[in-house]
Design an enzyme around this catalytic site. Structure first.
Site, PDB file in Angstrom:
ATOM      1  N   CYS A   2      40.744  41.012  39.988  1.00 63.48           N
ATOM      2  CA  CYS A   2      41.725  41.824  40.694  1.00 63.48           C
ATOM      3  C   CYS A   2      42.472  40.949  41.705  1.00 63.48           C
ATOM      4  CB  CYS A   2      41.131  42.994  41.454  1.00 63.48           C
ATOM      5  SG  CYS A   2      40.127  44.087  40.441  1.00 63.48           S
ATOM      6  N   LYS A 555      41.079  35.900  34.796  1.00 65.71           N
ATOM      7  CA  LYS A 555      40.907  34.469  35.021  1.00 65.71           C
ATOM      8  C   LYS A 555      39.632  34.134  35.797  1.00 65.71           C
ATOM      9  CE  LYS A 555      42.388  30.210  34.841  1.00 65.71           C
ATOM     10  NZ  LYS A 555      42.165  29.543  33.554  1.00 65.71           N
TER      11      LYS A 555
END
Ligand code: AGP
Length: 560
Positions: A2, A555
């Site tokens: 996030c 990621k």
């Protein structure tokens, strides 16, 4: 995971936040949302990427903050999308992290009659805060104590005041002529004066003023804009750009390493544990081979996600953690255990201002440049380069590397790789076996991860000699097996090839697609992985997938 971003200042805050969130989208793209202040907070939310959000707010506001989500608590839907608003509309907030005692708090609040509309732990924070009594700063202080787990929070009060708190998850404030920016990721911030929040800080922003409500001294330092790293240039995707960035990243890493006293760090230790997750773990496996077989150190590699350190660590034992982001929760957990047991940490990371960079005793920074595609490519190559460089340096006091030649060789090599016909053969396969031995097997673990991760093909990396011990049963006339052999000894693989061919399967030797025989053996793994990175990229394109944003992933994995 996030990303959270906020802005308070003279510009259109909604646009500023939209723009800031584009830099954070690599951290999660399941859904997104922005809250902007207009006599109370108004909220826009959307499923998927930021393109799906309204591109402007109904009114121009000077206070806004937003979130791009990688779902952990609760499925991907609008109710679970941030920002979350408290039941009485007093607070609106965005959150990065995980609240471990959210279920307990939620049950207590439900018993008190507090309504919930989402499955998230974030709504629990908003509702808990609204039920606390007293002055807001006291309520936030109390909230901090009641929450277990990790969080960075931007909390908007209905009055327009903004509050910031964090534990473990990163959060930064930047002051510039345009206003005040808040971000979970330093590199998404423009030029200005930066403050990285510490755990226990409580900061309030009111009318362009930053006020510490806790016992905090806000020491700003100069920050240079890195946002240019978020552009793709002539490339269609970050992943392809990043593969092509590899030679430059290696050159920059080399110049950085030349300025460090690496021998001095290693002089103190004779035993090493290499730790990482996913791709970073795969570079540890290459590091293990270099440091144990070449330098003859005592080395082992461990997956950080499967590692528990419970004994006092010997003084001669160095833990080397490899983490591109420096934020991976599984690595942070092990780093805490290492510190608790008096161990020393050498961190190899691409992010010098990350959480783990602040915990490590020694640091080596890979200079790959920002990596935004979820699939690691150039950072893996720079990590492997670091291990190759270190082992050569320790082994040979006179070690010199012609970095310009290595860079030029890599540049030319990448430009020449042609994978189109192989990609056409592979794109419709649902499973793929990859075979190799020794260091090639370690490389194939990474190649396999790339193809699984962005092409959704089930891949099985195998030691070549192991195929006949079970997995050969999968081979039929539709099978394609990718092989890799970067050594000069082809005999063993030839035997395995025959075994596959006799069952109707086809073996494609990826090392024969492009000649890598003339390159320095120590740096060959870097050359060897790039064709696989390109294969995975182009398969994704043929399948109509977005290689930068594979499903279900983000990621940095900042949750355990
Ligand atoms: C690989 O392409 C992935 N991005 C993933 O395996 C990644 O390497 C892993 O999550 C570790 O991340 P880190 O290097 O940031 O710690």
């Amino acid at each position: 995971m996030c990303g959270i971003y906020g802005y308070i200042g003279k510009n259109d805050a909604y646009q500023e936040v939209l723009c800031g969130l584009t830099c954070l989208q690599y951290r999660g793209y399941d859904s997104c949302g922005i809250a902007y202040f207009d006599d109370g907070f108004k909220i826009n939310k959307a499923i998927g990427t930021l393109d799906n959000l309204p591109q402007c707010s109904e009114v121009v506001s000077n206070i806004a903050f937003g979130h791009t989500r990688w779902a952990t608590n609760g499925e991907v839907n609008i109710n679970n999308t941030h920002p979350h608003i408290s039941f009485d509309k007093e607070f609106v907030l965005v959150h990065n992290g995980i609240i471990k005692n959210a279920d307990t708090i939620k049950r207590e609040l439900i018993d008190k009659g507090i309504p919930f509309y989402s499955d998230t732990d974030t709504e629990v924070i908003a509702n808990l805060l609204s039920t606390l009594t007293g002055r807001i700063e006291k309520r936030i202080e109390r909230l901090y104590k009641l929450l277990e787990g990790s969080f960075s929070l931007i909390i908007g009060h209905k009055s327009g005041k903004i509050y910031l708190i964090k534990r473990f998850s990163p959060l930064n404030i930047l002051k510039s002529d345009d206003g005040i920016y808040i971000s979970s990721d330093v590199s998404s911030l423009k030029d200005g004066l930066l403050y990285t929040l510490k755990d226990n800080d409580i900061i309030m922003i009111e009318k362009n003023e930053i006020i510490a409500l806790s016992n905090t001294k806000i020491n700003f330092k100069i920050h240079e804009n890195k946002i240019k790293e978020f552009t793709m240039g002539k490339f269609k995707h970050y992943m392809l750009k990043e593969i092509f960035d590899t030679p430059k990243g290696i050159e920059n890493t080399y110049y950085y390493l030349e300025k460090q006293n690496i021998r001095k760090i290693f002089k103190h230790f004779s035993e090493f544990t290499l730790l990482g997750c996913g791709t970073a773990y795969h570079s540890c496996l290459i590091g293990e081979i270099y440091l144990s077989k070449i330098v003859r150190y005592k080395v082992n590699s461990c997956l950080a996600s499967n590692c528990e350190i419970s004994k006092k660590i010997k003084r001669n034992h160095l833990h080397i953690i490899v983490s591109q982001s420096g934020e991976t929760a599984d690595c942070i957990k092990v780093a805490e255990q290492i510190k608790k047991h008096n161990g020393k940490i050498l961190l190899i990371t691409n992010e010098p201002s990350s959480t783990m960079a602040r915990m490590a005793d020694y640091k080596i920074i890979t200079k790959a440049g920002k990596e935004l595609a979820v699939a690691s490519t150039k950072t893996y190559c720079t990590q492997v380069f670091v291990f190759a460089y270190i082992s050569q340096l320790i082994l040979n006091k006179r070690f010199r590397l012609d970095i310009q030649k290595l860079k030029n060789d890599l540049d030319k090599y990448i430009a020449k790789i042609k994978v189109n016909s192989l990609v056409n053969k592979l794109k419709d396969k649902d499973k793929l076996i990859l075979i190799g031995k020794d260091i090639d097997y370690a490389l194939l673990l990474e190649a396999s991860l790339k193809i699984r991760e962005i092409d959704y093909i089930y891949t099985i990396p195998m030691y070549a000699g192991e195929l006949k011990h079970g997995t050969l049963s999968l081979i039929d006339k539709d099978s394609i097996v990718l092989s890799l052999n970067t050594s000069n000894d082809k005999t063993k693989l030839d035997i395995v090839k025959n075994e596959i061919n006799s069952r109707g399967g086809e073996v494609v030797a990826v090392d024969e697609l492009i000649d890598m025989s003339k390159f320095n053996q120590y740096f060959k793994p870097i050359f060897a992985i790039i064709p696989f990175q390109l294969i995975s990229y182009y398969i994704a394109l043929k399948k109509g997938l977005n290689p930068d944003m594979p499903r279900n992933l983000a990621k940095s994995v900042t949750v355990e």
